[in-house]
Write a protein that holds these residues in place. Structure first.
Motif, short mmCIF file in Angstrom:
data_model
loop_
_atom_site.label_atom_id
_atom_site.label_comp_id
_atom_site.label_asym_id
_atom_site.label_seq_id
_atom_site.Cartn_x
_atom_site.Cartn_y
_atom_site.Cartn_z
N ARG A 117 -4.93 8.21 6.02
CA ARG A 117 -5.34 6.83 6.35
C ARG A 117 -6.67 6.92 7.07
O ARG A 117 -7.11 8.00 7.45
CB ARG A 117 -4.28 6.16 7.23
N LEU A 176 0.83 -1.20 0.00
CA LEU A 176 0.00 0.00 0.00
C LEU A 176 0.86 1.25 0.00
O LEU A 176 1.81 1.35 0.78
CB LEU A 176 -0.86 0.04 1.26
N TYR A 236 -9.54 0.85 2.29
CA TYR A 236 -8.35 1.13 1.47
C TYR A 236 -8.58 0.84 -0.01
O TYR A 236 -7.63 0.79 -0.76
CB TYR A 236 -7.16 0.30 1.97
N PHE A 293 -6.88 3.17 -2.32
CA PHE A 293 -5.45 3.46 -2.08
C PHE A 293 -4.61 2.88 -3.21
O PHE A 293 -4.83 1.75 -3.65
CB PHE A 293 -5.00 2.84 -0.74
#
Lengths: 303, 88
Positions: free
Chosen positions: A174, A23, A47, A50
């Motif tokens: 995040r 990531l 995520y 991402f």
């Protein structure tokens, strides 16, 4: 650039169990491995947008959450590993995703000393960042989530990383960690908020993470100059207010909220001094999220 | 008794009633009054007795010497407790 959500359904779990998923988070690359279902769920939910790094890219942080051996699997316990080493006590598998988030924070808190790092949420609007330091429970994550849902860009829920000799903040977006009644408060604010797995009976109570990359620029890596510093505090017992505070007192309070101010020594003093001299500092006492968001909009000229 | 700085410190001063003082020797950061910061600057120039400090303040147009002597003494005690200054 490939994003995590482009990994075909059903393959993410296998990839996490095997070599891991690389990531890209701001300037860093995490390789995440896990054999826990809650981690698969958390990553695929929070995520999915991402970017992934190339499989041969340099990995800054090698992290894993594994339940290993029949005994540990039977007891539904797991361990966090950093660079292959067990770092903390075992945790319940059901808390796996929350613990992965804490572990990922821990990596930054401990190792990213090329920046002055404050324990703070950071949001941005119109190319200017607002740094919001606060002790756990002050209400900075709740406000950060609310601002993110109202069009602000979330740069971080946990770390304000300031490049020494500048006012520039490193974007490190995040998921936002919300605890206890904050979870319902944010859900009530906007039903579009996306949450990952809910971890119960953690040392912080009930914890859930909110998807934070809601802004089109969420994954851009350019540094953002700080425009002001706000010390938020949730309190039902006080009148809601925004008031300017002394810079010298703000300096000492911000240093208290820093992960590495003392470690950096004179560089830390110079960096914080440069920042505090350049940006106005405020106390924000709030009990109503809509009021707090409107106040932040006005403060930054976006109201 | 002559007072001197334990190390040459740094100031973050924005003309407020308080000043941030960084002690590079210990790595500690202190919030001190602007009066105490003034004394630290004086001691940074050269070690002095409390009487010297009072005399300088009076010469600079300060208050009555006896009032200043009390204030200087209290400030020096606080700064010594913080290990920012020490007697020679």
């Amino acid at each position: 650039m490939t994003s995590l959500g482009q990994i075909p359904a059903g393959q993410l779990g296998q990839q996490l169990a095997d070599g891991g998923v690389r990531l890209r988070v701001g300037p860093y690359i995490y390789n995440v491995r896990s054999n826990l279902a809650t981690v698969v769920t958390g990553l695929s939910t929070l995520y999915r947008d991402f970017p992934l790094a190339a499989t041969d890219a340099f990995v800054d942080f090698e992290v894993a959450l594994h339940s290993r051996g029949p005994g540990q699997r039977w007891r539904r316990r797991a361990n966090f590993y950093f660079d292959g080493r067990r770092t903390f006590d075992t945790i319940p598998c059901a808390q796996g995703h929350a613990f992965l988030e804490w572990g990922m924070n821990w990596c930054v808190s401990l190792y990213c000393n090329e920046y002055l790092t404050l324990h703070a949420a950071v949001v941005a609007r119109s190319g200017s960042a607002v740094i919001m330091p606060g002790v756990p429970g002050a209400g900075k994550s709740t406000l950060c989530a609310a601002l993110g849902l109202r069009g602000w860009r979330i740069l971080s829920d946990e770390h304000a990383m300031i490049a020494p000799g500048s006012l520039d903040v490193v974007p490190l977006c995040r998921p936002v960690s919300l605890k206890n009644e904050s979870i319902d408060a944010v859900r009530a604010l906007d039903t579009r908020a996306v949450f990952g797995p809910v971890a119960r009976e953690t040392h912080k109570g009930v914890v859930a993470h909110m998807k934070a990359d809601l802004h089109p620029d969420s994954h851009r890596q350019e540094l953002i100059p700080a425009g002001c510093m706000v010390f938020p505090r949730f309190s039902r017992a006080e009148h809601q207010q925004l008031r300017e505070r002394r810079r010298t007192e703000s300096f000492v309070l911000a240093a208290y909220h820093a992960f590495n101010y003392s470690l950096l020594g004179e560089v830390g003093f110079d960096s914080l001094g440069r920042l505090i001299a350049a940006v106005p500092c405020y106390d924000l006492v709030y009990s109503d999220l809509e009021w707090a968001v409107a106040t932040m909009d006005q403060l930054t000229g976006n109201g | 008794m002559t007072w001197h700085l334990t190390s040459a410190g740094r100031f973050f001063d924005t003309a407020e009633p308080t000043v941030v003082y960084f002690d590079p020797a210990s790595g500690d950061t202190h919030l001190v009054s602007d009066f105490a910061a003034h004394l630290l600057r004086q001691l940074g120039d050269c070690p002095m007795t409390s009487a010297d400090l009072v005399q300088q303040l009076v010469a600079a147009g300060g208050e009555d010497a006896s009032v200043l002597a009390v204030a200087v003494s209290a400030a020096l005690q606080e700064l010594q407790a913080l290990d920012i200054i020490s007697p020679q």
